[in-house]
Design an enzyme around this catalytic site. Structure first.
Site, PDB file in Angstrom:
ATOM      1  N   TYR A 124      26.262 -12.430  12.489  1.00 33.63           N
ATOM      2  CA  TYR A 124      25.193 -11.822  11.637  1.00 33.63           C
ATOM      3  C   TYR A 124      25.676 -10.429  11.192  1.00 33.63           C
ATOM      4  CZ  TYR A 124      20.996  -9.345  10.860  1.00 33.63           C
ATOM      5  OH  TYR A 124      20.172  -8.347  10.024  1.00 33.63           O
TER       6      TYR A 124
ATOM      7  N   ARG B  93      21.115   0.681  19.863  1.00 30.41           N
ATOM      8  CA  ARG B  93      20.438   1.651  19.762  1.00 30.41           C
ATOM      9  C   ARG B  93      18.902   1.346  19.456  1.00 30.41           C
ATOM     10  NH1 ARG B  93      21.074   5.185  14.859  1.00 30.41           N
ATOM     11  NH2 ARG B  93      20.064   3.297  14.218  1.00 30.41           N
TER      12      ARG B  93
ATOM     13  N   ARG C  70      11.793  -8.322  15.932  1.00 27.81           N
ATOM     14  CA  ARG C  70      13.079  -8.824  15.322  1.00 27.81           C
ATOM     15  C   ARG C  70      13.953  -8.635  16.483  1.00 27.81           C
ATOM     16  NH1 ARG C  70      12.100  -5.591  10.497  1.00 27.81           N
ATOM     17  NH2 ARG C  70      12.402  -3.761  11.528  1.00 27.81           N
TER      18      ARG C  70
ATOM     19  N   PHE D 100      35.289   9.683   4.348  1.00 25.53           N
ATOM     20  CA  PHE D 100      34.121   8.718   4.020  1.00 25.53           C
ATOM     21  C   PHE D 100      34.176   7.460   5.297  1.00 25.53           C
ATOM     22  CE2 PHE D 100      33.385   4.555   2.262  1.00 25.53           C
ATOM     23  CZ  PHE D 100      31.944   4.628   1.906  1.00 25.53           C
TER      24      PHE D 100
HETATM   25  C1  D61 Z   1      33.702   2.720   5.588  1.00 29.14           C
HETATM   26  C2  D61 Z   1      32.674   3.245   5.281  1.00 29.14           C
HETATM   27  C3  D61 Z   1      31.397   2.841   5.593  1.00 29.14           C
HETATM   28  C4  D61 Z   1      31.145   1.581   6.217  1.00 29.14           C
HETATM   29  C5  D61 Z   1      32.249   0.768   6.258  1.00 29.14           C
HETATM   30  C6  D61 Z   1      33.634   1.364   6.270  1.00 29.14           C
HETATM   31  C7  D61 Z   1      32.149  -0.457   6.814  1.00 29.14           C
HETATM   32  C8  D61 Z   1      30.697  -0.978   6.993  1.00 29.14           C
HETATM   33  C9  D61 Z   1      29.640  -0.352   6.594  1.00 29.14           C
HETATM   34  C10 D61 Z   1      30.030   1.173   6.075  1.00 29.14           C
HETATM   35  C11 D61 Z   1      28.308  -0.947   6.543  1.00 29.14           C
HETATM   36  C12 D61 Z   1      27.773  -0.264   7.987  1.00 29.14           C
HETATM   37  C13 D61 Z   1      26.393  -0.824   8.223  1.00 29.14           C
HETATM   38  C14 D61 Z   1      25.899  -0.029   9.158  1.00 29.14           C
HETATM   39  C15 D61 Z   1      24.511   0.376   9.177  1.00 29.14           C
HETATM   40  N1  D61 Z   1      23.569  -0.525   9.136  1.00 29.14           N
HETATM   41  C16 D61 Z   1      22.592  -0.919   8.143  1.00 29.14           C
HETATM   42  O1  D61 Z   1      22.530   0.021   7.225  1.00 29.14           O
HETATM   43  C17 D61 Z   1      21.693  -2.206   8.427  1.00 29.14           C
HETATM   44  O2  D61 Z   1      21.500  -2.795   7.180  1.00 29.14           O
HETATM   45  C18 D61 Z   1      22.749  -3.567   6.933  1.00 29.14           C
HETATM   46  C19 D61 Z   1      22.611  -4.251   5.493  1.00 29.14           C
HETATM   47  C20 D61 Z   1      22.575  -3.161   4.518  1.00 29.14           C
HETATM   48  C21 D61 Z   1      24.012  -2.592   4.595  1.00 29.14           C
HETATM   49  C22 D61 Z   1      23.992  -1.201   3.547  1.00 29.14           C
HETATM   50  C23 D61 Z   1      25.108  -0.288   3.513  1.00 29.14           C
HETATM   51  C24 D61 Z   1      25.397   0.551   4.493  1.00 29.14           C
HETATM   52  C25 D61 Z   1      26.341   1.517   4.537  1.00 29.14           C
HETATM   53  C26 D61 Z   1      27.094   1.442   3.103  1.00 29.14           C
HETATM   54  C27 D61 Z   1      26.837   0.616   2.064  1.00 29.14           C
HETATM   55  C28 D61 Z   1      25.837  -0.122   2.385  1.00 29.14           C
HETATM   56  C29 D61 Z   1      27.720   0.596   1.046  1.00 29.14           C
HETATM   57  C30 D61 Z   1      28.564   1.647   0.988  1.00 29.14           C
HETATM   58  C31 D61 Z   1      28.935   2.431   1.877  1.00 29.14           C
HETATM   59  C32 D61 Z   1      28.227   2.438   3.137  1.00 29.14           C
HETATM   60  C33 D61 Z   1      20.274  -1.868   9.132  1.00 29.14           C
HETATM   61  O3  D61 Z   1      19.618  -0.942   8.177  1.00 29.14           O
HETATM   62  C34 D61 Z   1      18.909  -0.213   8.821  1.00 29.14           C
HETATM   63  C35 D61 Z   1      17.931   0.528   7.693  1.00 29.14           C
HETATM   64  O4  D61 Z   1      17.090  -0.233   7.161  1.00 29.14           O
HETATM   65  O5  D61 Z   1      17.892   1.654   7.725  1.00 29.14           O
HETATM   66  C36 D61 Z   1      19.697  -3.186   9.455  1.00 29.14           C
HETATM   67  O6  D61 Z   1      18.673  -3.405   8.775  1.00 29.14           O
HETATM   68  O7  D61 Z   1      20.216  -3.507  10.336  1.00 29.14           O
HETATM   69 MG    MG Z   2      18.319  -5.670   7.816  1.00 31.96          MG
END
Ligand code: D61
Ligand code: MG
Length: 416
Positions: free
Chosen positions: A172, A219, A229, A289
């Site tokens: 997931y 968290r 959820r 970043f």
């Molecule tokens: C380097 C820098 C940033 C990185 C990386 C490597 C590798 C992975 C990620 C960022 C993604 C980290 C996601 C952690 C935070 N989780 C969420 O936001 C959850 O949603 C996941 C699906 C949408 C992902 C969106 C995303 C996040 C960060 C990014 C990106 C896309 C694109 C580019 C850069 C960073 C979480 O959402 C909570 C909410 O609704 O606020 C959930 O629903 O579980």
């Molecule tokens: Mg989500």
């Protein structure tokens, strides 16, 4: 600001970072000559507290592409997260979102009234327009990741499918966060900022996402449960309670804490890969970043460890001063390794010897220390410097200095 300084009073380097941050010029980014672009960055700032800052500091070549990558996946995630949309409606949107992003003028108004990012979908035509202006190479990477993430989300949104095993948990998290890591690495390599090896190391890219996502899931136990959820794997919580919601019952206090340590230990399993990934990143703006979200995650994990509050309070966060300090310090692998060592030591110091994961967590912390000493010997001097800032809280003169600065800033903001 004054309350953020007060909260950091025993951490003078945080007070310094807060003051520097406060005094930094505000008009850092100016999008006023391009209304569409201004709108995109408005949505970025509205939908993300932490990612907005690091994305806007990227080099121009990648900034818009990664901003749009973020906004598209945030849009997709807003549909995934919305428990007011029934599954027959939701699943087709998740599965076709990679096609929707090519449809000029598409917007979505079916989000629940309390969905925090509903406005992004209401104005999604702006995002699509921006996406269609990107270089085709970036469009292809974004559409491919969106397709794979949407299908993975659809699978886990299906009635009767849950995160049961730790393998499901990893799967997931791969869909919703690991894939972001894969897509970002492809962009870094595609634009020539980083070696092709970065895109090839999908295992390490995945771990970058898993460490962030697992920290959030740990968290957000209470918030997610409130919305019905469940992302903690049954294979873990089932060792401590009959039902996941039973962990909050006062009589299960000790079991709940043991379960939490298990989740913390599980997340710590990705740290070795995170350091190895960051070691590959050479472009300074890509490095910050990538590094800043990771150091915030270990700081958050440290705050969660042995903290029963996660079962009683939503929205527990690290200090604002700590965030600003971490953002300032995370600009080299030696400094990042020092930050990981600092928090690994704090995590280890907090562990309860009676906890069943006491030894596991101790070994994980020891490994971080060992890897850093072996591979990033420069982190030892950085660690001493960081600790001087943290420990100085015990020295009277530094507290006095902090109080003076805090007072001056409070006065300044009163009269501003
Ligand atoms: C380097 C820098 C940033 C990185 C990386 C490597 C590798 C992975 C990620 C960022 C993604 C980290 C996601 C952690 C935070 N989780 C969420 O936001 C959850 O949603 C996941 C699906 C949408 C992902 C969106 C995303 C996040 C960060 C990014 C990106 C896309 C694109 C580019 C850069 C960073 C979480 O959402 C909570 C909410 O609704 O606020 C959930 O629903 O579980
Ligand atoms: Mg989500």
């Amino acid at each position: 600001m004054a309350s953020a300084i007060l909260a950091s009073l025993f951490h003078p380097s945080e007070v310094l970072a807060l003051v520097q941050y406060k005094l930094a010029p505000k008009t850092k980014y100016d999008y006023s000559n391009d209304k569409a672009r201004e709108r995109l960055y408005h949505h970025l700032n509205m939908t993300s507290r932490s990612f907005a800052a690091v994305i806007q500091d990227l080099d121009e070549e990648l900034k818009d592409a990664i901003c749009l990558f973020y906004l598209i996946l945030r849009g997709l995630d807003t549909i995934e997260d919305d428990m007011t949309i029934d599954l027959e409606t939701k699943i087709p949107y998740l599965k076709t979102f990679h096609e929707i992003i090519y449809q000029k003028g598409w917007t979505f108004t079916k989000s629940g009234p309390n969905e925090k990012d509903r406005q992004l979908l209401v104005e999604f035509d702006v995002v699509i327009e921006g996406f269609l202006k990107l270089k085709p190479a970036y469009q292809t990477i974004i559409a491919d990741i969106t397709k794979r993430m949407g299908n993975g989300m659809a699978h886990y949104a299906t009635a009767g499918i849950h995160v049961n095993t730790t393998a499901d948990y990893d799967e997931y998290c791969y869909y919703v966060a690991g894939l972001v890591g894969l897509g970002l690495s492809e962009m870094f390599s595609a634009c020539g900022f980083e070696s092709p090896l970065v895109a090839k190391r999908k295992d390490l890219s995945n771990s970058m996402g898993l460490f962030l996502q697992k920290t959030n899931i740990t968290r957000d136990y209470l918030e997610d449960l409130r919305d019905n959820r469940r992302f903690w794997p049954k294979e873990i919580w089932g060792l401590y309670a009959e039902k996941m919601e039973d962990l909050v019952k006062p009589e299960n206090h000790d079991k709940a804490k043991q379960c939490l340590s298990h989740m913390v230990w599980n997340a710590m399993g990705h740290i070795k890969d995170v350091l190895e990934y960051l070691e590959m990143i050479k472009n300074p703006s890509c490095f910050k970043f990538c590094a800043i979200p990771q150091v915030m995650a270990i700081a958050t994990l440290n705050m969660l460890h042995t903290n029963y509050k996660i079962f009683t309070h939503e929205n527990i966060k690290i200090r604002k001063g700590e965030t600003v300090w971490l953002m300032k310090e995370s600009d080299s692998i030696n400094k990042v390794a020092a930050i990981f060592r600092l928090y690994a030591r704090e995590i280890n110091n907090k562990s309860d010897p009676l906890d069943p994961h006491f030894v596991n967590i101790g070994v994980a912390c020891g490994e971080i220390e060992q890897i850093c000493v072996g591979k990033y010997p420069g982190s030892t001097a950085e660690l001493a410097r960081l600790q001087a800032g943290v420990m100085a809280g015990t020295s009277g003169s530094v507290i006095t200095a902090a109080v003076v600065v805090a007072g001056a800033v409070a006065l300044k903001s009163t009269f501003a």
